[in-house]
Scaffold this motif. Structure first.
Motif, mmCIF file in Angstrom:
data_model
loop_
_atom_site.group_PDB
_atom_site.id
_atom_site.type_symbol
_atom_site.label_atom_id
_atom_site.label_comp_id
_atom_site.label_asym_id
_atom_site.label_seq_id
_atom_site.Cartn_x
_atom_site.Cartn_y
_atom_site.Cartn_z
ATOM 1 N N GLN A 20 -7.000 -1.167 -12.334
ATOM 2 C CA GLN A 20 -6.165 -1.843 -12.394
ATOM 3 C C GLN A 20 -6.203 -3.077 -12.473
ATOM 4 O OE1 GLN A 20 -4.009 1.535 -10.422
ATOM 5 N NE2 GLN A 20 -2.384 -0.473 -10.885
ATOM 6 N N ASN A 33 0.841 -3.301 -12.220
ATOM 7 C CA ASN A 33 1.976 -1.769 -11.867
ATOM 8 C C ASN A 33 2.504 -0.922 -12.123
ATOM 9 O OD1 ASN A 33 4.749 -2.159 -10.415
ATOM 10 N ND2 ASN A 33 5.261 -3.861 -10.521
ATOM 11 N N LEU A 34 1.887 -0.031 -11.552
ATOM 12 C CA LEU A 34 1.902 1.324 -11.894
ATOM 13 C C LEU A 34 3.501 1.976 -12.505
ATOM 14 C CD1 LEU A 34 1.139 4.475 -11.144
ATOM 15 C CD2 LEU A 34 2.552 4.218 -9.342
ATOM 16 N N GLN A 97 8.262 -9.724 -1.195
ATOM 17 C CA GLN A 97 9.474 -8.986 -0.384
ATOM 18 C C GLN A 97 8.591 -8.819 1.575
ATOM 19 O OE1 GLN A 97 12.283 -6.449 -2.187
ATOM 20 N NE2 GLN A 97 11.076 -5.803 -2.310
ATOM 21 N N GLY A 103 12.842 -5.292 2.261
ATOM 22 C CA GLY A 103 11.582 -4.338 0.787
ATOM 23 C C GLY A 103 11.132 -4.342 1.034
ATOM 24 N N THR A 105 7.603 -2.356 0.687
ATOM 25 C CA THR A 105 7.288 -0.201 0.266
ATOM 26 C C THR A 105 5.944 -0.679 0.451
ATOM 27 O OG1 THR A 105 6.532 -0.390 -1.903
ATOM 28 C CG2 THR A 105 9.043 -0.203 -0.595
ATOM 29 N N HIS A 110 1.777 -9.195 -1.267
ATOM 30 C CA HIS A 110 2.253 -8.832 -2.792
ATOM 31 C C HIS A 110 3.132 -9.604 -3.785
ATOM 32 C CE1 HIS A 110 4.282 -4.879 -1.993
ATOM 33 N NE2 HIS A 110 4.386 -5.496 -1.960
ATOM 34 N N HIS A 112 4.992 -10.573 -6.716
ATOM 35 C CA HIS A 112 5.786 -9.717 -8.051
ATOM 36 C C HIS A 112 5.531 -10.974 -8.737
ATOM 37 C CE1 HIS A 112 7.258 -5.761 -6.308
ATOM 38 N NE2 HIS A 112 6.943 -6.846 -5.249
ATOM 39 N N VAL A 160 10.367 2.026 -6.520
ATOM 40 C CA VAL A 160 9.254 1.964 -7.986
ATOM 41 C C VAL A 160 9.871 3.498 -8.344
ATOM 42 C CG1 VAL A 160 8.075 3.574 -6.457
ATOM 43 C CG2 VAL A 160 7.236 1.994 -8.335
HETATM 44 P P1 AMP Z 1 7.170 -3.835 -2.936
HETATM 45 O O1 AMP Z 1 8.698 -2.803 -3.083
HETATM 46 O O2 AMP Z 1 8.211 -5.198 -2.885
HETATM 47 O O3 AMP Z 1 6.079 -3.390 -1.446
HETATM 48 O O4 AMP Z 1 6.703 -2.930 -3.943
HETATM 49 C C1 AMP Z 1 5.812 -2.548 -4.381
HETATM 50 C C2 AMP Z 1 5.305 -3.023 -5.551
HETATM 51 O O5 AMP Z 1 4.295 -1.963 -5.978
HETATM 52 C C3 AMP Z 1 6.102 -2.188 -7.060
HETATM 53 O O6 AMP Z 1 6.323 -3.017 -7.673
HETATM 54 C C4 AMP Z 1 5.410 -1.021 -7.351
HETATM 55 O O7 AMP Z 1 5.947 -0.607 -8.516
HETATM 56 C C5 AMP Z 1 3.567 -1.234 -7.124
HETATM 57 N N1 AMP Z 1 3.383 0.072 -6.741
HETATM 58 C C6 AMP Z 1 3.058 0.691 -5.345
HETATM 59 N N2 AMP Z 1 2.393 1.617 -5.553
HETATM 60 C C7 AMP Z 1 1.493 1.432 -6.720
HETATM 61 C C8 AMP Z 1 0.283 1.382 -7.540
HETATM 62 N N3 AMP Z 1 -0.553 2.451 -6.628
HETATM 63 N N4 AMP Z 1 -0.752 0.444 -8.527
HETATM 64 C C9 AMP Z 1 0.152 -0.256 -8.772
HETATM 65 N N5 AMP Z 1 1.625 -1.019 -8.399
HETATM 66 C C10 AMP Z 1 1.841 0.307 -7.066
#
Ligand code: AMP
Length: 191
Positions: A20, A33-34, A97, A103, A105, A110, A112, A160
């Protein structure tokens, strides 16, 4: 720049995301992004899986945000009209975040990077992106946290499992990463 296939495995938090990834720099990488909130919603991370923004060195921080700038120029070419016009063709929501209460997760810093275009949130208005983010329940990103404690919604970024967002297949994500990689060669980073 190396291709995804000749690099060692790269992880975003607990997730293996090598295919990815479309950009790797000295200290950072960018991945598709997933479950993007809108097309082109990507993430930029430090190569070292720091948990918090304040854990990054000055060099890592500078590299992270120079990489964000480069992805903005790339995404402007893909999603704005006229293509590439970052100053007039469109805008960005750029967000971190930074911590569970905000928020976060996935336990890996990372950024965004979300391309924004006129009317992209429909009749709800531009700032609906934040409502959309805050209202969601559960998340794929937080699955690993369930072992201990799943972060409760607290930030403004999309969870997500939003009904309006669907997880893409590995093939779809790889195709998007390949498209960006091909375009990146003539896209600069910082000023
Ligand atoms: P946050 O809630 O700020 O931690 O954002 C987590 C981000 O990671 C969200 O945009 C999810 O869609 C993305 N995400 C979670 N798992 C994956 C994955 N395996 N590959 C790519 N993006 C992911």
């Amino acid at each position: 720049m190396s291709s995804a296939t000749d690099r060692p495995e790269i992880k975003f938090g607990p997730y293996e995301v090598t295919k990815q990834i479309f950009l790797v720099t000295a200290h950072s990488f960018a991945l598709v992004n997933l479950k993007p909130i809108v097309p082109g919603h990507i993430l930029v991370c430090p190569r070292t899986a720091h948990l918090r923004l304040t854990d990054l060195s000055a060099a890592e921080t500078a590299d992270l945000f120079t990489t964000v700038q480069r992805t903005q120029r790339l995404l402007g070419r893909c999603y704005f009209s006229p293509p590439g016009d970052v100053s007039a063709g469109g805008s960005f929501t750029v967000a971190v975040q930074d911590g569970v209460e905000a928020g976060q997760t996935v336990p890996h810093v990372h950024v965004h990077v979300i391309p924004r275009t006129k009317g992209d949130m429909g009749a709800s208005g531009t700032d609906a992106i934040y409502d959309k983010m805050a209202a969601e329940e559960g998340n794929v990103g937080g699955a690993l946290w369930d072992v201990q404690r799943r972060p409760s919604p607290g930030g403004g970024m999309a969870r997500v499992e939003d009904a309006h967002r669907s997880a893409r297949t590995a093939e779809q994500m790889e195709a998007e990463a390949n498209r960006y990689r091909a375009l990146l060669e003539d896209v600069a980073g910082g000023k």
